[in-house]
Design a protein around this motif. Structure first.
Motif, PDB file in Angstrom:
ATOM      1  N   GLU A  96      64.194  -3.763  48.701  1.00 30.13           N
ATOM      2  CA  GLU A  96      65.614  -4.000  48.976  1.00 30.13           C
ATOM      3  C   GLU A  96      66.130  -3.096  50.089  1.00 30.13           C
ATOM      4  O   GLU A  96      66.997  -3.505  50.883  1.00 30.13           O
ATOM      5  N   LEU A  97      65.563  -1.876  50.183  1.00 31.28           N
ATOM      6  CA  LEU A  97      65.969  -0.965  51.247  1.00 31.28           C
ATOM      7  C   LEU A  97      65.356  -1.366  52.581  1.00 31.28           C
ATOM      8  O   LEU A  97      66.015  -1.286  53.627  1.00 31.28           O
ATOM      9  N   VAL A  98      64.117  -1.795  52.543  1.00 28.40           N
ATOM     10  CA  VAL A  98      63.449  -2.236  53.774  1.00 28.40           C
ATOM     11  C   VAL A  98      64.163  -3.458  54.348  1.00 28.40           C
ATOM     12  O   VAL A  98      64.381  -3.565  55.566  1.00 28.40           O
ATOM     13  N   GLU A  99      64.544  -4.375  53.464  1.00 33.16           N
ATOM     14  CA  GLU A  99      65.247  -5.574  53.930  1.00 33.16           C
ATOM     15  C   GLU A  99      66.597  -5.227  54.548  1.00 33.16           C
ATOM     16  O   GLU A  99      67.006  -5.812  55.556  1.00 33.16           O
ATOM     17  N   ARG A 100      67.271  -4.247  53.961  1.00 29.80           N
ATOM     18  CA  ARG A 100      68.618  -3.919  54.433  1.00 29.80           C
ATOM     19  C   ARG A 100      68.624  -3.016  55.670  1.00 29.80           C
ATOM     20  O   ARG A 100      69.431  -3.202  56.582  1.00 29.80           O
ATOM     21  N   TYR A 101      67.692  -2.026  55.685  1.00 29.32           N
ATOM     22  CA  TYR A 101      67.750  -1.017  56.745  1.00 29.32           C
ATOM     23  C   TYR A 101      66.542  -1.040  57.694  1.00 29.32           C
ATOM     24  O   TYR A 101      66.553  -0.348  58.703  1.00 29.32           O
ATOM     25  N   GLY A 102      65.498  -1.766  57.327  1.00 27.99           N
ATOM     26  CA  GLY A 102      64.304  -1.802  58.165  1.00 27.99           C
ATOM     27  C   GLY A 102      63.233  -0.823  57.732  1.00 27.99           C
ATOM     28  O   GLY A 102      62.088  -0.910  58.172  1.00 27.99           O
ATOM     29  N   TYR A 103      63.580   0.118  56.855  1.00 33.28           N
ATOM     30  CA  TYR A 103      62.614   1.070  56.300  1.00 33.28           C
ATOM     31  C   TYR A 103      63.204   1.659  55.017  1.00 33.28           C
ATOM     32  O   TYR A 103      64.403   1.481  54.733  1.00 33.28           O
ATOM     33  N   ASP A 104      62.366   2.353  54.255  1.00 38.88           N
ATOM     34  CA  ASP A 104      62.819   2.932  52.991  1.00 38.88           C
ATOM     35  C   ASP A 104      63.577   4.226  53.284  1.00 38.88           C
ATOM     36  O   ASP A 104      62.974   5.290  53.483  1.00 38.88           O
ATOM     37  N   VAL A 105      64.894   4.122  53.304  1.00 35.09           N
ATOM     38  CA  VAL A 105      65.717   5.280  53.670  1.00 35.09           C
ATOM     39  C   VAL A 105      65.653   6.394  52.620  1.00 35.09           C
ATOM     40  O   VAL A 105      65.924   7.559  52.935  1.00 35.09           O
ATOM     41  N   LYS A 106      65.294   6.059  51.375  1.00 34.42           N
ATOM     42  CA  LYS A 106      65.188   7.101  50.349  1.00 34.42           C
ATOM     43  C   LYS A 106      63.987   8.004  50.610  1.00 34.42           C
ATOM     44  O   LYS A 106      64.092   9.233  50.526  1.00 34.42           O
ATOM     45  N   TYR A 107      62.837   7.409  50.920  1.00 38.71           N
ATOM     46  CA  TYR A 107      61.677   8.235  51.252  1.00 38.71           C
ATOM     47  C   TYR A 107      61.983   9.102  52.468  1.00 38.71           C
ATOM     48  O   TYR A 107      61.643  10.286  52.506  1.00 38.71           O
ATOM     49  N   ALA A 108      62.628   8.517  53.450  1.00 38.51           N
ATOM     50  CA  ALA A 108      62.957   9.262  54.666  1.00 38.51           C
ATOM     51  C   ALA A 108      63.905  10.412  54.372  1.00 38.51           C
ATOM     52  O   ALA A 108      63.727  11.535  54.859  1.00 38.51           O
ATOM     53  N   SER A 109      64.924  10.155  53.549  1.00 42.60           N
ATOM     54  CA  SER A 109      65.895  11.207  53.241  1.00 42.60           C
ATOM     55  C   SER A 109      65.273  12.303  52.389  1.00 42.60           C
ATOM     56  O   SER A 109      65.591  13.488  52.556  1.00 42.60           O
ATOM     57  N   HIS A 110      64.370  11.926  51.483  1.00 45.16           N
ATOM     58  CA  HIS A 110      63.690  12.943  50.670  1.00 45.16           C
ATOM     59  C   HIS A 110      62.835  13.850  51.552  1.00 45.16           C
ATOM     60  O   HIS A 110      62.795  15.070  51.360  1.00 45.16           O
ATOM     61  N   ALA A 111      62.137  13.260  52.509  1.00 43.47           N
ATOM     62  CA  ALA A 111      61.298  14.061  53.411  1.00 43.47           C
ATOM     63  C   ALA A 111      62.153  15.040  54.207  1.00 43.47           C
ATOM     64  O   ALA A 111      61.804  16.222  54.343  1.00 43.47           O
ATOM     65  N   LEU A 112      63.277  14.564  54.732  1.00 43.93           N
ATOM     66  CA  LEU A 112      64.156  15.439  55.503  1.00 43.93           C
ATOM     67  C   LEU A 112      64.750  16.532  54.615  1.00 43.93           C
ATOM     68  O   LEU A 112      64.823  17.703  55.016  1.00 43.93           O
ATOM     69  N   ARG A 113      65.179  16.163  53.409  1.00 41.69           N
ATOM     70  CA  ARG A 113      65.726  17.158  52.478  1.00 41.69           C
ATOM     71  C   ARG A 113      64.718  18.258  52.185  1.00 41.69           C
ATOM     72  O   ARG A 113      65.054  19.456  52.233  1.00 41.69           O
ATOM     73  N   LEU A 114      63.494  17.871  51.875  1.00 41.46           N
ATOM     74  CA  LEU A 114      62.458  18.855  51.573  1.00 41.46           C
ATOM     75  C   LEU A 114      62.219  19.780  52.758  1.00 41.46           C
ATOM     76  O   LEU A 114      62.022  20.986  52.596  1.00 41.46           O
ATOM     77  N   GLY A 115      62.262  19.202  53.951  1.00 40.88           N
ATOM     78  CA  GLY A 115      62.076  20.023  55.137  1.00 40.88           C
ATOM     79  C   GLY A 115      63.202  21.025  55.318  1.00 40.88           C
ATOM     80  O   GLY A 115      62.962  22.218  55.575  1.00 40.88           O
ATOM     81  N   LEU A 116      64.439  20.579  55.177  1.00 40.58           N
ATOM     82  CA  LEU A 116      65.585  21.470  55.356  1.00 40.58           C
ATOM     83  C   LEU A 116      65.624  22.558  54.291  1.00 40.58           C
ATOM     84  O   LEU A 116      65.969  23.713  54.570  1.00 40.58           O
ATOM     85  N   GLN A 117      65.257  22.208  53.056  1.00 37.76           N
ATOM     86  CA  GLN A 117      65.235  23.215  51.995  1.00 37.76           C
ATOM     87  C   GLN A 117      64.081  24.190  52.183  1.00 37.76           C
ATOM     88  O   GLN A 117      64.244  25.400  51.980  1.00 37.76           O
ATOM     89  N   GLY A 118      62.928  23.686  52.595  1.00 39.19           N
ATOM     90  CA  GLY A 118      61.814  24.583  52.886  1.00 39.19           C
ATOM     91  C   GLY A 118      62.148  25.534  54.026  1.00 39.19           C
ATOM     92  O   GLY A 118      61.770  26.710  54.009  1.00 39.19           O
ATOM     93  N   LEU A 119      62.879  25.034  55.010  1.00 41.40           N
ATOM     94  CA  LEU A 119      63.286  25.868  56.142  1.00 41.40           C
ATOM     95  C   LEU A 119      64.256  26.956  55.683  1.00 41.40           C
ATOM     96  O   LEU A 119      64.146  28.118  56.108  1.00 41.40           O
ATOM     97  N   GLU A 120      65.216  26.616  54.818  1.00 42.78           N
ATOM     98  CA  GLU A 120      66.149  27.630  54.318  1.00 42.78           C
ATOM     99  C   GLU A 120      65.409  28.731  53.566  1.00 42.78           C
ATOM    100  O   GLU A 120      65.689  29.927  53.740  1.00 42.78           O
ATOM    101  N   ILE A 121      64.453  28.339  52.731  1.00 42.69           N
ATOM    102  CA  ILE A 121      63.686  29.334  51.979  1.00 42.69           C
ATOM    103  C   ILE A 121      62.884  30.216  52.930  1.00 42.69           C
ATOM    104  O   ILE A 121      62.854  31.445  52.790  1.00 42.69           O
ATOM    105  N   ALA A 122      62.221  29.592  53.908  1.00 42.00           N
ATOM    106  CA  ALA A 122      61.401  30.356  54.851  1.00 42.00           C
ATOM    107  C   ALA A 122      62.238  31.305  55.694  1.00 42.00           C
ATOM    108  O   ALA A 122      61.825  32.431  55.992  1.00 42.00           O
ATOM    109  N   GLU A 123      63.428  30.873  56.095  1.00 45.40           N
ATOM    110  CA  GLU A 123      64.274  31.696  56.962  1.00 45.40           C
ATOM    111  C   GLU A 123      65.022  32.783  56.201  1.00 45.40           C
ATOM    112  O   GLU A 123      65.133  33.916  56.665  1.00 45.40           O
ATOM    113  N   HIS A 124      65.540  32.435  55.017  1.00 39.24           N
ATOM    114  CA  HIS A 124      66.475  33.327  54.340  1.00 39.24           C
ATOM    115  C   HIS A 124      66.029  33.786  52.952  1.00 39.24           C
ATOM    116  O   HIS A 124      66.713  34.616  52.332  1.00 39.24           O
TER     117      HIS A 124
END
Length: 269
Positions: A163-191
């Protein structure tokens, strides 16, 4: 006649509830990236097993699961997913840097549903779990979400949400989870900290992706890769306040004492 279960349940609820020391919200709601009308409600708890399950012969009872939906059905808006871990299991997973397991340690007070004195002590130990190894786990989970998004490697058997692929062209949840994990990992690494809900600027970036605001999946992948590259650079250069590994000795000593005190109070053990 076979009984049709209206929900999913695994483990001994009586043991989990009797020994509960901490339970908090986890998932999108805790991160601050839930979208109204779309996300389910996730909770995670920690309980102390009774002595017969730790030093007796019956075997450990290391987790309990309760879900609104029956087995095999995906949770959706209005559903609740609860998982509770024995203290020993939780500590092992947290020392190993599991990104999801770490969340109850950093949840804000408004997202804490149950906390005993032992639960408060566990949360006070939160900094002892953060390490360069934990950040590597965030990178690993980021890579797993990216692989699911692209349908590659061993994650190719985990389908995108049609349903997400049909609406947006890709699975936006997987994409957002990947970005979230990256931003949180960056906060931990930096601070050397994990802020929950996510800081506003990071939260808006993730929500923009999750709501389909980025039309080209290539742009999302480029942003995820840029964050990942920054994390790897910090780890490789040593420009991080984190120790190599979690303080397992301190955590283990507290665990032994916590079990003894819990058993003494409840069972006179």
């Amino acid at each position: 006649m076979t009984e049709t279960l209206l929900h999913t349940e695994h483990g001994d609820a009586a043991i989990a509830r009797a020994g509960e020391i901490l339970r908090t919200e986890v998932g999108s709601g805790l991160h601050g990236i839930a979208i109204a009308g779309t996300d389910d409600h996730d909770e995670m708890g920690v309980f102390v097993e009774p002595p017969e399950r730790v030093i007796g012969v019956r075997g450990a009872m290391d987790h309990y699961v309760w879900r609104t939906q029956p087995e095999g059905h995906r949770s959706g808006h209005g559903d609740t997913d609860l998982v509770m871990y024995s203290l020993r299991k939780f500590l092992k997973l947290a020392i190993a840097g599991n990104p999801t397991i770490l969340l109850p340690l950093f949840a804000p007070a408004a997202s804490v549903y149950t906390v005993t004195d032992l639960g408060a002590e566990l949360r006070a130990l939160a900094p002892a779990f953060l390490s360069r190894y934990a950040v590597q786990r965030f990178i690993g989970y980021l890579d797993g979400q990216t692989d699911r998004l692209l349908g590659r490697g061993r994650q190719s058997s985990v389908p995108n949400r049609p349903e997400l692929v049909e609406r947006y062209g890709y699975d936006v949840k997987y994409a957002s989870h990947a970005l979230r994990l990256g931003l949180q990992g960056l906060e931990i690494a930096e601070h050397g900290r994990l802020t929950l809900p996510m800081p506003e600027a990071d939260r808006e970036r993730v929500l923009h992706v999750k709501s389909g605001g980025v039309k080209d999946v290539g742009d999302v992948l480029a942003e995820i890769d840029a964050v990942r590259t920054r994390i790897v650079g910090l780890l490789e250069s040593g420009a991080t306040p984190l120790p190599a590994e979690a303080d397992a000795d301190r955590i283990s000593a507290w665990s032994v004492d916590a079990h003894r005190r819990h058993w003494r109070e409840r069972d006179g053990f």
